[in-house]
Design a protein around this motif. Structure first.
Motif, PDB file in Angstrom:
ATOM      1  N   GLU A  22      -3.452  -7.871  -3.405  1.00 50.39           N
ATOM      2  CA  GLU A  22      -3.387  -7.634  -4.790  1.00 50.39           C
ATOM      3  C   GLU A  22      -4.468  -8.497  -5.718  1.00 50.39           C
ATOM      4  N   ARG A  23      -4.875  -9.652  -5.183  1.00 53.33           N
ATOM      5  CA  ARG A  23      -6.125 -10.326  -5.536  1.00 53.33           C
ATOM      6  C   ARG A  23      -7.260  -9.760  -5.338  1.00 53.33           C
ATOM      7  N   LEU A  24      -7.524  -8.794  -4.393  1.00 49.78           N
ATOM      8  CA  LEU A  24      -8.681  -8.045  -3.891  1.00 49.78           C
ATOM      9  C   LEU A  24      -8.528  -6.697  -4.524  1.00 49.78           C
ATOM     10  N   GLU A  25      -7.605  -6.448  -5.409  1.00 50.64           N
ATOM     11  CA  GLU A  25      -7.694  -5.218  -6.115  1.00 50.64           C
ATOM     12  C   GLU A  25      -8.794  -4.735  -6.945  1.00 50.64           C
ATOM     13  N   TYR A  26      -9.122  -5.808  -7.793  1.00 47.93           N
ATOM     14  CA  TYR A  26     -10.166  -5.819  -8.777  1.00 47.93           C
ATOM     15  C   TYR A  26     -11.520  -5.249  -8.222  1.00 47.93           C
ATOM     16  N   ARG A  27     -11.628  -5.365  -6.804  1.00 44.86           N
ATOM     17  CA  ARG A  27     -12.963  -4.967  -6.304  1.00 44.86           C
ATOM     18  C   ARG A  27     -13.010  -3.317  -6.210  1.00 44.86           C
ATOM     19  N   GLY A  28     -11.920  -2.591  -6.515  1.00 45.89           N
ATOM     20  CA  GLY A  28     -11.890  -1.372  -6.496  1.00 45.89           C
ATOM     21  C   GLY A  28     -11.335  -0.745  -5.157  1.00 45.89           C
ATOM     22  N   TYR A  29     -10.592   0.202  -5.255  1.00 45.33           N
ATOM     23  CA  TYR A  29     -10.164   0.710  -3.592  1.00 45.33           C
ATOM     24  C   TYR A  29      -9.369   1.907  -4.224  1.00 45.33           C
ATOM     25  N   ASP A  30      -9.148   2.586  -2.977  1.00 46.33           N
ATOM     26  CA  ASP A  30      -8.247   4.324  -3.196  1.00 46.33           C
ATOM     27  C   ASP A  30      -7.083   4.010  -2.179  1.00 46.33           C
ATOM     28  N   SER A  31      -7.170   3.277  -1.136  1.00 45.80           N
ATOM     29  CA  SER A  31      -5.993   3.367  -0.237  1.00 45.80           C
ATOM     30  C   SER A  31      -5.842   1.775   0.330  1.00 45.80           C
ATOM     31  N   ALA A  32      -4.675   1.580   0.847  1.00 50.55           N
ATOM     32  CA  ALA A  32      -4.564   0.209   1.340  1.00 50.55           C
ATOM     33  C   ALA A  32      -3.622   0.371   2.481  1.00 50.55           C
ATOM     34  N   SER A  38       4.853  -8.001  15.591  1.00 52.49           N
ATOM     35  CA  SER A  38       6.084  -8.618  15.571  1.00 52.49           C
ATOM     36  C   SER A  38       6.786  -9.507  16.548  1.00 52.49           C
ATOM     37  N   PRO A  39       7.740 -10.164  16.333  1.00 55.40           N
ATOM     38  CA  PRO A  39       7.932 -11.388  17.406  1.00 55.40           C
ATOM     39  C   PRO A  39       8.095 -10.540  18.770  1.00 55.40           C
ATOM     40  N   GLU A  40       8.614  -9.176  18.680  1.00 61.84           N
ATOM     41  CA  GLU A  40       8.735  -8.577  20.156  1.00 61.84           C
ATOM     42  C   GLU A  40       7.201  -8.072  20.572  1.00 61.84           C
ATOM     43  N   ASN A  41       6.258  -8.306  19.967  1.00 67.77           N
ATOM     44  CA  ASN A  41       4.985  -8.069  20.237  1.00 67.77           C
ATOM     45  C   ASN A  41       4.618  -6.661  20.041  1.00 67.77           C
ATOM     46  N   GLU A  42       5.349  -5.895  19.024  1.00 70.18           N
ATOM     47  CA  GLU A  42       4.753  -4.576  18.611  1.00 70.18           C
ATOM     48  C   GLU A  42       3.752  -4.705  17.660  1.00 70.18           C
ATOM     49  N   LEU A  43       2.966  -3.590  17.689  1.00 72.54           N
ATOM     50  CA  LEU A  43       1.912  -3.494  16.577  1.00 72.54           C
ATOM     51  C   LEU A  43       2.242  -2.532  15.741  1.00 72.54           C
ATOM     52  N   GLN A  44       2.755  -3.022  14.509  1.00 77.63           N
ATOM     53  CA  GLN A  44       3.386  -2.042  13.435  1.00 77.63           C
ATOM     54  C   GLN A  44       2.218  -1.930  12.191  1.00 77.63           C
ATOM     55  N   VAL A  45       1.977  -0.627  11.919  1.00 78.16           N
ATOM     56  CA  VAL A  45       1.070  -0.455  10.761  1.00 78.16           C
ATOM     57  C   VAL A  45       1.781   0.410   9.823  1.00 78.16           C
ATOM     58  N   VAL A  46       1.336   0.025   8.386  1.00 76.89           N
ATOM     59  CA  VAL A  46       1.930   0.759   7.351  1.00 76.89           C
ATOM     60  C   VAL A  46       0.682   0.973   6.590  1.00 76.89           C
ATOM     61  N   LYS A  47       0.169   2.188   6.284  1.00 73.30           N
ATOM     62  CA  LYS A  47      -1.009   2.373   5.355  1.00 73.30           C
ATOM     63  C   LYS A  47      -0.834   3.639   4.466  1.00 73.30           C
ATOM     64  N   THR A  48      -1.614   3.754   3.380  1.00 69.60           N
ATOM     65  CA  THR A  48      -1.346   4.733   2.491  1.00 69.60           C
ATOM     66  C   THR A  48      -2.342   5.086   1.459  1.00 69.60           C
ATOM     67  N   GLY A  50      -3.674   5.548  -2.243  1.00 70.42           N
ATOM     68  CA  GLY A  50      -3.092   5.114  -3.624  1.00 70.42           C
ATOM     69  C   GLY A  50      -3.161   3.671  -3.795  1.00 70.42           C
ATOM     70  N   ARG A  51      -2.442   3.374  -4.672  1.00 67.67           N
ATOM     71  CA  ARG A  51      -2.544   2.071  -5.326  1.00 67.67           C
ATOM     72  C   ARG A  51      -1.621   1.185  -4.480  1.00 67.67           C
ATOM     73  N   LEU A  52      -1.544  -0.321  -4.545  1.00 60.57           N
ATOM     74  CA  LEU A  52      -0.583  -1.128  -3.742  1.00 60.57           C
ATOM     75  C   LEU A  52       0.604  -0.772  -3.851  1.00 60.57           C
ATOM     76  N   SER A  53       0.960  -0.588  -5.142  1.00 61.31           N
ATOM     77  CA  SER A  53       2.138  -0.358  -5.515  1.00 61.31           C
ATOM     78  C   SER A  53       3.115   0.930  -4.544  1.00 61.31           C
ATOM     79  N   VAL A  54       2.042   1.841  -4.056  1.00 59.71           N
ATOM     80  CA  VAL A  54       2.682   2.702  -3.014  1.00 59.71           C
ATOM     81  C   VAL A  54       2.931   2.184  -1.965  1.00 59.71           C
ATOM     82  N   LEU A  55       2.018   1.187  -1.322  1.00 58.40           N
ATOM     83  CA  LEU A  55       2.104   0.753  -0.122  1.00 58.40           C
ATOM     84  C   LEU A  55       3.192  -0.122  -0.121  1.00 58.40           C
ATOM     85  N   ARG A  56       3.449  -0.889  -1.169  1.00 50.34           N
ATOM     86  CA  ARG A  56       4.793  -1.741  -1.477  1.00 50.34           C
ATOM     87  C   ARG A  56       6.003  -0.602  -1.227  1.00 50.34           C
TER      88      ARG A  56
END
Ligand code: M6R
Length: 612
Positions: A22-32, A38-48, A50-56
């Motif tokens: 959120e504090r980097l948003e000002y730099r300009g971006y189109d996806s995040a 995870s504690p079970e050593n899984e690599l979890q990825v979420v990306k989308t 649009g704005r950070l609100s969409v990622l949230r």
């Protein structure tokens, strides 16, 4: 442009990553996106896309991603359109390694082709996926993550700041940098990486700036930096004196308005430590008197608004020093085979200190044998580090894409440098020196009084916000000022606008003036007032509406020609643009507000332009 945040610690990573992004948003971006182990050593990825609100929203739809180590990214598309797949983090085919990356990998097509020949399938169009795939390839082959990282760095060409996670080494985050900023933050509950210090301020102000070619390994309790040969190195820690509130809106509707209003204080912080007993003191130049005496030519090099500061500097420094001073756009300078050498000083101006074109111009200048003095706002930034001499503006973090307080402080500091150099060279009379220093001393209060009453500018904006085209005119320092006024207006309001030297109108532009055309005429530079007045009469008599910006001293001469008159306090003529820019900033702000524009993040723009 793109932003990176990474965290290895004892708290949940996702909220920290989202706050950082959120504090980097000002730099300009189109996806995040984020990746968390995870504690079970899984690599979890979420990306989308649009704005950070969409990622949230995406993150909220899933079980919260658990894990105390993660990397996050805001992407400003270069290779491949903005979409979910091209967003970072990128993960290799085995799903073991995730990478976020700022910069451009120049030989990515060649590496991609060679990996494809080995049967590796790519999901995205990006250069960054090449890093993730190549790293997994080497990891498979070499069986050791650090060996794989160094093998990748040995193959890729271009610029990078990157954060890397591997599910097989779950407590470690790896960072690497070349030609793109990356810093390490040391917090109480863990350690961080970020492309920009503002992403860290909520957690720590103790940082280390990584250097080109370095790799760092971070865990919750340790940070170790390695050089190109993989030898461990100790690097100095710095304390950043910006605090987190400086990077927050503090009750203002927009960062831009807050930053406009902070200009009195920003100028005070920039000038007061450099004024002592009526003298300008620049300790950064204490050892350079002989060098300053030998300078025969000055080239000021910068981009955008910083270039407009350079235009003001051209006029002011030439008047003070009586040597040729030119202002160049960095993107042109670097390819123009510039005439350089020991007796030519190159001054690079940059808020971020990371603008790629300015950086390339700096390197060109050094290659040509010139010394580089930079005026920079961000401490430890690349331009600051590669310059021979750095003068910092103490404007604090500037978040709005449209620069305001950085522009003003750059201008004051450049003028102070000019006066200092003129004094060293015996080119400025004692009474003129005293008048200039007195003018600088009074600037913060004059700025505060000017900004205490913005009603007239606001009213003018509400009359004219629906115009399709606006012309700015002025002569000499007012011409340089008009360039900035015009950029401010167009970049945030999307109104077409041009700026002209007022004396040039009759050579072409005046054919565009018709009844109802809006012209902003700058009549603040007293020595050319009569000439500017004639140009105002010319456009007025062709039916233009004319907003005139004048000083207390010049206003009586132009009042009768103004549709609207914006009056600013008078100061020494060479300092007048410092005050003159403020009504232009406020006008642009309220025009954009009336038009419902995204003021702090105008379309297509980024705060720090790290691509060519
Ligand atoms: O960070 P820099 O000062 O090097 O940035 C240069 C330009 O990109 C910048 O001044 C830009 O023109 C402004 N954001 C416009 O308001």
């Amino acid at each position: 442009m793109c932003g990176i945040i990474g965290y290895a610690g004892r708290s949940e990573a996702v909220p920290i990553l989202l706050d950082g992004l959120e504090r980097l948003e000002y730099r300009g971006y189109d996806s995040a996106g984020v990746a968390v182990v995870s504690p079970e050593n899984e690599l979890q990825v979420v990306k989308t896309k649009g704005r950070l609100s969409v990622l949230r929203e995406h993150l909220a739809e899933q079980d919260p991603l658990k894990g105390q180590i993660g990397i996050g990214h805001t992407r400003w598309a270069t290779h491949g359109e903005p979409n979910d797949t091209n967003a970072h983090p990128h993960v290799g085919a085995d799903g073991k390694i995730a990478v976020v990356h700022n910069g451009i990998i120049e030989n990515y097509l060649e590496i991609r082709a060679s990996l494809e020949r080995k049967g590796i399938h790519f999901a995205s169009e990006t250069d960054t996926e090449v890093i993730a795939q190549l790293m997994e390839y080497y990891y498979r082959k070499l069986g050791n993550l650090m060996n794989a990282v160094y093998a990748v760095l040995g193959r890729i060409q271009g610029a990078y700041a990157m954060g890397i996670l591997c599910r097989d080494v779950p407590g470690q985050m790896i960072a690497a940098r070349k030609d793109a900023p990356l810093l390490i933050g040391y917090g109480e509950d863990g350690n961080y990486i970020a492309s920009d210090v503002t992403a860290l301020l909520a957690h720590t102000r103790t940082v280390t700036y990584m250097e080109d070619g370095e790799v760092a390994v971070l865990t919750a309790d340790s940070v170790q930096i390695y050089d190109r040969e993989r030898a461990p190195i100790d690097r100095e820690k710095h304390t950043v004196d910006w605090d987190v509130s400086a990077a927050e809106k503090g009750g203002y509707a927009h960062f831009m308005l807050k930053e406009i209003m902070e200009q009195g204080e920003a100028v005070r912080k920039t000038v007061s430590p450099r004024l002592q007993d009526g003298r300008i003191v620049l300790p950064e130049l204490a050892e350079s008197a002989e060098f300053l005496k030998g300078i025969r030519k000055i080239n000021i090099v910068a981009c955008g608004s910083a270039y407009h500061v350079g235009m003001v500097g051209k006029y002011v420094l030439e008047k003070l020093l009586r040597i040729p001073v030119d202002a160049y756009l960095a993107s042109e300078f670097r390819y123009s085979e510039p005439l350089l050498g020991e007796d030519t000083l190159v001054i690079v101006i940059s808020q971020s200190g990371e603008t790629l074109d300015s950086m390339a111009a700096l390197r060109e200048a050094k290659k040509g044998g010139s010394k580089v003095l930079s005026i920079v706002n961000v401490m430890g930034s690349s331009i600051a580090r590669e310059s021979d001499i750095v003068l910092y503006t103490w404007a604090g973090p500037e978040i709005a894409v449209a620069t305001t307080k950085a522009y003003t402080t750059q201008m004051v500091l450049l003028i102070m440098l000019g006066i200092y150099m003129a004094d060293v060279n015996g080119r400025v009379a004692a009474d003129e020196y005293a008048a200039l220093v007195n003018g600088i001393t009074e600037l913060p209060e004059k700025i505060e009084s000017l900004l205490g009453d913005v009603d007239i500018c606001q009213k003018a904006a509400s009359h004219y916000f629906n115009r399709n085209s606006v012309f700015f005119i002025g002569r000499n320092l007012d011409y340089a000022l008009g360039l900035e006024g015009s950029l401010k207006l167009k970049e945030i309001s999307y109104i077409h606008s041009e700026s002209y030297a007022a004396g040039e109108l009759k050579h072409g532009t005046i054919s565009l003036i018709e009844p109802g055309t809006l012209v902003v005429a700058l009549a603040t530079y007293a020595p050319l007032l009569e000439k500017t007045r004639s140009n105002i009469v010319e456009v007025r008599s062709r039916g233009a509406d004319v907003i005139v910006v004048a000083t207390e001293e010049t206003a009586p001469a132009v009042r009768d020609q103004a549709t609207e008159l914006l009056i600013i306090p008078s100061t020494h003529p060479l300092l007048q643009p410092v005050l003159g820019v403020m009504p232009l900033q406020i006008f642009a702000y309220y025009v954009a507000l009336n038009r419902g524009c995204d003021i702090d993040k105008p379309r297509n723009l980024a705060k720090s332009v790290t691509v060519e």
